[in-house]
Scaffold this active site. Structure first.
Site, PDB file in Angstrom:
ATOM      1  CG  ASP A 120      -2.175  -0.927   0.841  1.00  0.00           C
ATOM      2  OD1 ASP A 120      -2.592  -0.972  -0.332  1.00  0.00           O
ATOM      3  OD2 ASP A 120      -2.673  -1.609   1.756  1.00  0.00           O
ATOM      4  CG  ASP A 179      -7.604  -4.470  -2.202  1.00  0.00           C
ATOM      5  OD1 ASP A 179      -7.914  -5.618  -2.575  1.00  0.00           O
ATOM      6  OD2 ASP A 179      -8.092  -3.945  -1.190  1.00  0.00           O
TER       7      ASP A 179
END
Ligand SMILES: *[C@@H]1O[C@H](CO)[C@@H](O)[C@H](O)[C@H]1NC(C)=O
Ligand SMILES: *[C@@H]1O[C@H](CO)[C@@H](O)[C@H](O)[C@H]1NC(C)=O
Ligand SMILES: *[C@@H]1O[C@H](CO)[C@@H](O)[C@H](O)[C@H]1NC(C)=O
Ligand SMILES: *[C@@H]1O[C@H](CO)[C@@H](O)[C@H](O)[C@H]1NC(C)=O
Ligand SMILES: *[C@@H]1O[C@H](CO)[C@@H](O)[C@H](O)[C@H]1NC(C)=O
Length: 397
Positions: A120, A179
């Protein structure tokens, strides 16, 4: 040829007349005023989601996957100011948004070398990518973007062909979540900044491997695919935040639409466009008739809260897809769907009394965290509003 182009232009103009009006809330002066109020109470922390009763932001340390979104929200208001000007009527005159974005994002720079967010770092890079779009010669911002890209590249495994999303206790287990497609952007930006083609090749390998293993025949997606580093083979396909291993978690599907539209924009590889179309088609064909994006497309209706973040993420992804799309009818289809989804989520979830812009977000339903505002849902709500203006599909208020 000229005839064809003319016909297409008339067709687009004609279809554009059938556009629904964009919900006025997307450009409300309440947006800058709420965002400024949040910025003023952070104390070097970062909002992630609200509670589910009063809509009060829950604040987290910088080392959290969502920390880039609030500083990026401030930059998005800078973009809106560039598009629309700053007046007391549109509310954009209350702050220097870029300056506030720089100050609020300062705590993220140290995470280029050490963090607990793993893949991330791509999301954490957003405010620095935004800084570079305002000031391409800002060497500090470029170094931070490159730092995040190097960190993500360090999680690439050539046997698997992907960057590692989540760490696991057994290091031969290699977990990739859908994601992760969104985090490839930092590799592409850094490759453009530095000319380092290894970064670009890693992003392409990840996108190609994910295209093979994460997407079902009907265009839906698994949330989690697990590989083994010994052979690179897939060992498991399952959910983490969705309803079941065979269901489709809507936010994951939204990240996928956006991620492949983005990779198509960067590479021009037609397979990414075909993939983004399949993913978007599944999303739109599976959307319930009320147009409200549920947390999971396959969860039973009585146990299926909305996810306003999946709505704003897919809307922004659809607008990017519309921009890069080669087929004119598809372009109109994607932007029309984006506007409908934004309008529907606005009518459900716009809540003036909350600190967030939107309510009805689902952070993690299996963990009982839902009926909240989310910082990423709000971020993409503003970005989608900006894109509609810059694409000529909506007017500044
Ligand atoms: C350049 O970017 C960095 C990181 O975003 C920021 O802290 C700094 O203020 C920027 N410099 C200028 C002159 O805007
Ligand atoms: C390009 O990036 C890769 C991955 O971070 C790195 O290993 C390599 O040293 C870089 N190449 C150059 C010339 O900087
Ligand atoms: C699309 O790709 C180009 C490079 O071809 C890049 O400059 C631009 O920033 C990309 N757009 C987005 C929205 O990422
Ligand atoms: C909500 O979605 C439905 C179905 O997509 C669409 O027909 C309707 O126009 C949308 N509502 C608004 C307010 O855009
Ligand atoms: C939207 O949020 C309200 C307030 O929390 C809640 O009562 C309602 O059930 C939610 N609707 C959906 C579809 O999730």
């Amino acid at each position: 040829m000229r005839f064809l182009i003319l016909t297409s232009a008339i067709l687009v103009a004609h279809l554009a007349l059938a556009l629904p009006d964009v919900a006025t809330e997307l450009y409300s002066s309440l947006i800058p005023s709420k965002v400024l109020a949040t910025a003023n109470k952070l104390n070097n922390k970062f909002p992630q989601y609200t509670d589910s009763t009063a809509g009060a932001w829950q604040l987290f340390s910088a080392d959290t996957w969502t920390s880039g979104f609030f500083p990026a929200t401030l930059y998005a208001l800078e973009t809106r100011k560039t598009l629309c000007g700053a007046t007391s009527a549109n509310g954009l005159n209350v702050a220097d948004w870029a300056d506030l974005g720089r100050k609020t994002g300062a705590g993220l720079a140290a995470l280029t070398t050490s963090n607990s967010v793993g893949h991330d770092v791509g999301f954490l890079s957003f405010p620095y990518v935004d800084e570079l779009s305002i000031n391409p010669s800002n060497a500090t911002a470029a170094a931070i973007v490159n730092g995040f890209a190097t960190y993500l590249a360090g999680r690439f495994n050539p046997t698997v062909g992907c960057t590692r999303s989540w760490d696991s206790s057994d290091p031969t287990d290699f977990v990739v979540i859908i994601d992760n497609m969104m985090n490839l952007n930092v590799l592409m930006v850094s490759a453009q900044l530095t000319g380092n083609s290894t970064l670009k090749n890693i992003a392409i390998s990840h996108a190609d491997t994910t295209m093979k293993n994460h997407i079902r025949d009907d265009g839906s997606t698994w949330h989690v695919v697990q590989y083994t580093t010994t052979t690179g083979a897939v060992t498991d396909k399952r959910t983490s935040q969705g309803y079941s291993d065979s269901s489709t978690w809507s936010r994951g599907q939204a990240w996928a639409v956006y991620g492949y539209a983005n990779m198509y924009n960067w590479t021009g590889d037609y397979n990414y466009l075909l993939t983004a179309r399949r993913l978007a088609t599944y999303f739109l064909n599976t959307l319930p008739s009320d147009g409200i994006v549920p947390w999971d497309f396959n969860a039973p209706v009585e146990n299926r809260p909305a996810d306003s973040s999946a709505a704003t993420i897919v809307a922004t992804g659809l607008l990017l897809l519309s921009k890069v799309e080669t087929d004119i009818l598809n372009r109109v289809k994607w932007w029309t769907a984006a506007i409908n989804i934004l309008n529907n989520i606005t009518s459900l979830a716009w809540d003036p009394s909350w600190e967030s812009l939107l309510a009805n977000g689902t952070v993690n339903k299996p963990a009982n965290n839902y009926l909240t505002g989310t910082v990423y849902g709000d971020y993409y709500y503003i970005v989608a509003g900006n894109e509609l203006i810059s694409m000529g599909l909506a007017k500044c208020p």
